[in-house]
Design a protein around this motif. Sequence first.
Motif: not given
Length: 347
Positions: A108-124
Amino acid sequence: MGNVFLGNYLEAIKRQGSKGRCLHFDTGERCKEIISAHSIQRMGQLQHIAEDGHVYRMNGDISTLRKTNGTPVPKRIGIGKASTFLGFCKVHDNALFEPIDNFPLRPTAEQIALYAHRSLCRECFVKENAMQVLKETIASSNLDDSIREFMSAMLHGTALGVKGLQYHKNYYDGALRNESFDEFRYISFFSESRCSLQLSGLLYPEFDYLGRTLNDLSDWSSPPGLLTAFTAPTDTGWSFTFAWHSSSDSTCVPFIQSLIECVARGDKLEDLLLRFSISTCENHAIRISWWDGLPESGKQALLGKFRLMLEPGESVPNDYLMKGCEGLADWIFGPVFTNLEVGPSGG
């Protein structure tokens, strides 16, 4: 770099990493219970490839590289500690990521956004910690000039990376805050085969699969486009997904286009994705028996690709995604899901 200084530096990195903070877009006073969150799910992903509760992780820290003359080595690690970071409070982690932690990727669009967001937050979290330690180290009075110069160069590169991550996180945060999940683009490759690698990461793509320049990483007058990549459990197996915010379309769409062109000309998707995973992502977990069963030449080929990430002062060759590591992947991909309109000719 002296042993005493190296030990102090590594201890400082460890201490900084233990200072948790909530990276949720609504962070505030209620973010009191910071938890050790998995950027790669323990139950849905790590447990899927674990053997005796353990996986391999490529160990490329400074102390290891000094002992191995610059060669990373696989390190056995329990899945309880793999891929964790103190980047969210319990309330926000449970509420925000419930659609991906408790449900398979559909997608789903929400799942895609959340997976991408978590990847970004970990890198931050990782890069901000590194920047803080470098600043404190450089400010100390007992550094040799050569070490101070080396650390200053590292700080400059890290600071640029953090600036870019913060720039993109503003877009990600805004989209999630407003539930504008359709602002994210993705292509997801589904598989029912055995999986031997799980990952969650991102990069500023400098070159595509055909060696063409996408981002000029020597010019940070404006932050370059950002691409995330992750694996995820599905109803019938697992998936490998590329995802990004629409603000990075000018970089990421051509990157995916080049991947499709390579498949159209006969390159194996399995080889292309393994090459990407090892060359660009350090946040991954590897099935122990798969790695141990590879021929020595295959292990060396993979280590050579992984080593690309360990030389911040060295330029990445433009053909690093074009060749190498063929025939080593033990996965097979089937259905493809995407919200893009791309094909071999760009249509």
